[in-house]
Write a protein that holds these residues in place. Structure first.
Motif, PDB file in Angstrom:
ATOM      1  N   ILE A  12       0.795  -1.352  -0.059  1.00  0.00           N
ATOM      2  CA  ILE A  12      -0.050  -0.155  -0.217  1.00  0.00           C
ATOM      3  C   ILE A  12       1.159   1.351   0.179  1.00  0.00           C
ATOM      4  CG2 ILE A  12      -2.129   0.959   1.612  1.00  0.00           C
ATOM      5  CD1 ILE A  12      -2.462  -1.351   2.596  1.00  0.00           C
ATOM      6  N   LEU A  40      -4.457   4.576   4.830  1.00  0.00           N
ATOM      7  CA  LEU A  40      -3.695   3.167   3.698  1.00  0.00           C
ATOM      8  C   LEU A  40      -2.216   3.546   5.059  1.00  0.00           C
ATOM      9  CD1 LEU A  40      -4.656   3.746   0.392  1.00  0.00           C
ATOM     10  CD2 LEU A  40      -6.173   2.821   2.527  1.00  0.00           C
ATOM     11  N   VAL A  45      -5.064  -0.870   6.447  1.00  0.00           N
ATOM     12  CA  VAL A  45      -5.842  -0.022   6.513  1.00  0.00           C
ATOM     13  C   VAL A  45      -6.518   0.517   7.860  1.00  0.00           C
ATOM     14  CG1 VAL A  45      -8.136   0.586   4.913  1.00  0.00           C
ATOM     15  CG2 VAL A  45      -6.297  -0.930   3.913  1.00  0.00           C
TER      16      VAL A  45
END
Length: 113
Positions: A12, A40, A45
């Motif tokens: 991410i 994020l 998350v």
């Protein structure tokens, strides 16, 4: 809600970060889920969301993680080799309900590094 990519891989970031955020917002909008706060991290998350009462948390998470995987593999075909069988997210997730302390949770998510 907190959920992680398979094997907690640090995917991410950079270009994928933008796509991941966009896909999550799109899928939430399709189900009428309001994202109050989200962040994020490199390997997980955090999201503070308002899920409509007609939708169970477990069915929403199944939908979110399943459809997300299909959409991210369509955009980034090279990820298929790292994540066989189109499994992007690890099994499981953490969810907690909030009431009066939602501002505290939103602040915590906003201040993540």
């Amino acid at each position: 809600m907190v959920f992680t990519p398979k094997y907690r891989r640090k995917v991410i970031y950079n270009q994928r970060r933008k796509d991941i955020g966009e896909i999550l917002r799109t899928l939430c909008r399709y189900k009428g889920v309001e994202i109050i706060e989200g962040h994020l991290m490199s390997d997980h998350v955090h999201m503070l969301v308002m899920i409509p009462p007609k939708l169970s948390v477990s069915s929403f998470m199944g939908y979110l993680k399943g459809k997300f995987a299909l959409m991210i593999f369509d955009r980034h075909a090279n990820l298929k080799y790292k994540y066989g069988n189109r499994h992007f997210w690890a099994e499981g997730y953490y969810v907690s309900t909030v009431g009066l302390n939602d501002q505290t949770v939103a602040k915590y998510i906003r201040e993540q590094e």
